[in-house]
Design a protein around this motif. Structure first.
Motif, PDB file in Angstrom:
ATOM      1  N   ILE A  58       0.871  -1.191  -0.092  1.00 29.32           N
ATOM      2  CA  ILE A  58      -0.023   0.176   0.178  1.00 29.32           C
ATOM      3  C   ILE A  58       0.885   1.342   0.007  1.00 29.32           C
ATOM      4  CG2 ILE A  58      -1.731   1.297   1.090  1.00 29.32           C
ATOM      5  CD1 ILE A  58      -2.727  -1.418   2.401  1.00 29.32           C
ATOM      6  N   ASN A  59       0.502   1.978  -1.023  1.00 24.67           N
ATOM      7  CA  ASN A  59       1.511   3.272  -1.059  1.00 24.67           C
ATOM      8  C   ASN A  59       0.677   4.619  -1.452  1.00 24.67           C
ATOM      9  OD1 ASN A  59       4.778   3.816  -2.126  1.00 24.67           O
ATOM     10  ND2 ASN A  59       3.501   5.387  -1.873  1.00 24.67           N
ATOM     11  N   ALA A  60       0.812   5.514  -0.664  1.00 26.65           N
ATOM     12  CA  ALA A  60       0.111   6.941  -0.831  1.00 26.65           C
ATOM     13  C   ALA A  60       0.844   7.644  -1.876  1.00 26.65           C
ATOM     14  CB  ALA A  60      -0.015   7.708   0.239  1.00 26.65           C
ATOM     15  N   LEU A  61       0.242   8.067  -3.121  1.00 28.84           N
ATOM     16  CA  LEU A  61       0.783   8.914  -3.969  1.00 28.84           C
ATOM     17  C   LEU A  61       1.219  10.353  -3.697  1.00 28.84           C
ATOM     18  CD1 LEU A  61      -1.693   7.948  -6.922  1.00 28.84           C
ATOM     19  CD2 LEU A  61       0.597   6.813  -6.384  1.00 28.84           C
ATOM     20  N   ASN A  62       1.051  10.753  -2.315  1.00 27.38           N
ATOM     21  CA  ASN A  62       1.403  11.911  -1.759  1.00 27.38           C
ATOM     22  C   ASN A  62       2.484  11.662  -0.682  1.00 27.38           C
ATOM     23  OD1 ASN A  62      -0.358  11.104   0.255  1.00 27.38           O
ATOM     24  ND2 ASN A  62      -0.951  13.141   0.736  1.00 27.38           N
ATOM     25  N   ASP A  63       3.049  10.507  -0.701  1.00 30.57           N
ATOM     26  CA  ASP A  63       4.098   9.971   0.311  1.00 30.57           C
ATOM     27  C   ASP A  63       5.191  10.782   0.131  1.00 30.57           C
ATOM     28  OD1 ASP A  63       6.011   8.531   1.785  1.00 30.57           O
ATOM     29  OD2 ASP A  63       4.895   7.045   1.843  1.00 30.57           O
ATOM     30  N   LYS A  68       6.190   8.564  -5.401  1.00 27.82           N
ATOM     31  CA  LYS A  68       5.392   7.709  -6.411  1.00 27.82           C
ATOM     32  C   LYS A  68       6.389   7.382  -7.438  1.00 27.82           C
ATOM     33  CE  LYS A  68       3.247  11.681  -8.758  1.00 27.82           C
ATOM     34  NZ  LYS A  68       2.077  12.406  -8.880  1.00 27.82           N
ATOM     35  N   SER A  69       7.551   8.073  -7.675  1.00 29.18           N
ATOM     36  CA  SER A  69       8.175   7.882  -8.791  1.00 29.18           C
ATOM     37  C   SER A  69       9.186   6.588  -8.590  1.00 29.18           C
ATOM     38  CB  SER A  69       9.146   8.886  -9.171  1.00 29.18           C
ATOM     39  OG  SER A  69      10.094   9.255  -8.102  1.00 29.18           O
ATOM     40  N   THR A  70       9.265   6.234  -7.302  1.00 23.44           N
ATOM     41  CA  THR A  70       9.966   4.867  -6.908  1.00 23.44           C
ATOM     42  C   THR A  70       9.219   3.746  -6.742  1.00 23.44           C
ATOM     43  OG1 THR A  70       9.820   5.480  -4.540  1.00 23.44           O
ATOM     44  CG2 THR A  70      11.682   6.726  -5.543  1.00 23.44           C
ATOM     45  N   ILE A  71       7.931   3.742  -6.747  1.00 26.71           N
ATOM     46  CA  ILE A  71       6.968   2.598  -6.852  1.00 26.71           C
ATOM     47  C   ILE A  71       7.401   1.488  -7.963  1.00 26.71           C
ATOM     48  CG2 ILE A  71       4.813   1.628  -6.863  1.00 26.71           C
ATOM     49  CD1 ILE A  71       3.652   4.614  -5.873  1.00 26.71           C
ATOM     50  N   LEU A  83       0.428  -7.504  -4.856  1.00 25.64           N
ATOM     51  CA  LEU A  83      -0.946  -6.844  -5.113  1.00 25.64           C
ATOM     52  C   LEU A  83      -0.363  -5.393  -4.602  1.00 25.64           C
ATOM     53  CD1 LEU A  83      -3.932  -6.340  -5.973  1.00 25.64           C
ATOM     54  CD2 LEU A  83      -4.179  -6.817  -3.689  1.00 25.64           C
ATOM     55  N   LEU A  84      -0.502  -4.383  -5.629  1.00 20.68           N
ATOM     56  CA  LEU A  84      -0.172  -2.805  -5.062  1.00 20.68           C
ATOM     57  C   LEU A  84      -1.429  -1.876  -4.930  1.00 20.68           C
ATOM     58  CD1 LEU A  84       1.559  -0.514  -4.673  1.00 20.68           C
ATOM     59  CD2 LEU A  84       1.789  -0.259  -7.133  1.00 20.68           C
ATOM     60  N   ALA A  85      -1.639  -1.371  -4.142  1.00 22.81           N
ATOM     61  CA  ALA A  85      -2.801  -0.395  -3.806  1.00 22.81           C
ATOM     62  C   ALA A  85      -2.204   0.837  -3.587  1.00 22.81           C
ATOM     63  CB  ALA A  85      -3.887  -0.948  -2.565  1.00 22.81           C
ATOM     64  N   CYS A  86      -2.582   1.555  -4.647  1.00 20.31           N
ATOM     65  CA  CYS A  86      -2.249   3.252  -4.234  1.00 20.31           C
ATOM     66  C   CYS A  86      -3.204   4.148  -4.014  1.00 20.31           C
ATOM     67  CB  CYS A  86      -1.521   3.628  -5.898  1.00 20.31           C
ATOM     68  SG  CYS A  86       0.050   2.876  -6.127  1.00 20.31           S
ATOM     69  N   THR A  87      -3.081   4.786  -2.898  1.00 22.93           N
ATOM     70  CA  THR A  87      -4.182   5.703  -2.880  1.00 22.93           C
ATOM     71  C   THR A  87      -3.760   7.148  -2.904  1.00 22.93           C
ATOM     72  OG1 THR A  87      -3.165   5.891  -0.522  1.00 22.93           O
ATOM     73  CG2 THR A  87      -4.852   4.386  -0.822  1.00 22.93           C
ATOM     74  N   LYS A  88      -4.503   7.914  -3.293  1.00 20.98           N
ATOM     75  CA  LYS A  88      -4.176   9.473  -3.567  1.00 20.98           C
ATOM     76  C   LYS A  88      -3.541  10.132  -2.307  1.00 20.98           C
ATOM     77  CE  LYS A  88      -6.182  13.436  -5.981  1.00 20.98           C
ATOM     78  NZ  LYS A  88      -7.378  14.244  -6.733  1.00 20.98           N
ATOM     79  N   GLY A  90      -2.505   9.693   1.921  1.00 21.63           N
ATOM     80  CA  GLY A  90      -2.172   9.045   3.109  1.00 21.63           C
ATOM     81  C   GLY A  90      -0.759   9.487   3.648  1.00 21.63           C
ATOM     82  N   GLY A  91      -0.356  10.223   3.036  1.00 22.54           N
ATOM     83  CA  GLY A  91       1.316  10.272   3.466  1.00 22.54           C
ATOM     84  C   GLY A  91       2.096   9.578   3.709  1.00 22.54           C
ATOM     85  N   HIS A  92       2.991   9.353   4.951  1.00 22.61           N
ATOM     86  CA  HIS A  92       3.839   8.259   5.054  1.00 22.61           C
ATOM     87  C   HIS A  92       3.285   7.649   6.326  1.00 22.61           C
ATOM     88  CE1 HIS A  92       7.326   6.306   4.530  1.00 22.61           C
ATOM     89  NE2 HIS A  92       7.706   6.087   5.962  1.00 22.61           N
ATOM     90  N   LEU A  93       2.602   6.505   6.313  1.00 23.76           N
ATOM     91  CA  LEU A  93       2.229   5.733   7.341  1.00 23.76           C
ATOM     92  C   LEU A  93       0.862   6.439   8.163  1.00 23.76           C
ATOM     93  CD1 LEU A  93       5.370   4.481   9.011  1.00 23.76           C
ATOM     94  CD2 LEU A  93       3.897   3.543   7.371  1.00 23.76           C
TER      95      LEU A  93
END
Length: 119
Positions: A58-63, A68-71, A83-88, A90-93
């Protein structure tokens, strides 16, 4: 570490992303050619192909830490166990829902775990 790196304090202070900070500081201190090289050398991306159990990323795109360029989209897509879930957001944790700051992440993890048990 590089001997007496040529650091630009202004660039370090003005860095607004981890990549900017890494380029201004870590690359020079630790002797890398670029922030991208530093990211790759410390990444777990090299091990993704070897994962053989269902794994949810799970990775937030605003982390601000895991930009997001490192996903590793392609590497995850090439392994059927991943399985990858990206949220718009969420920041970091910092996954919350609603105005009451109700934790969002535990529910998602529980649903994934239940799905894997039923699978």
């Amino acid at each position: 570490m590089a001997a007496q790196p040529d650091l630009d304090a202004e660039k370090i202070v003005k860095a607004r992303t981890m990549n900017e900070f890494n380029q201004a500081y870590a690359v020079k201190v630790f002797g890398y050619d670029s922030a991208e090289q530093l990211n790759i050398s410390g990444s777990s991306v090299h091990y993704l192909k070897d994962i053989k159990v269902p794994t949810l990323f799970i990775n937030a795109l605003n982390d601000p830490i895991c930009d997001k360029s490192t996903i590793p989209y392609e590497e995850i897509a090439n392994n059927p166990y991943l399985l990858l879930a990206c949220t718009k957001y969420g920041g970091h944790l910092a996954y919350f829902e609603g105005l009451g700051l109700k934790p969002w992440l535990p529910k998602q993890l529980a649903q994934f775990a239940q799905a894997m048990i039923e699978w």
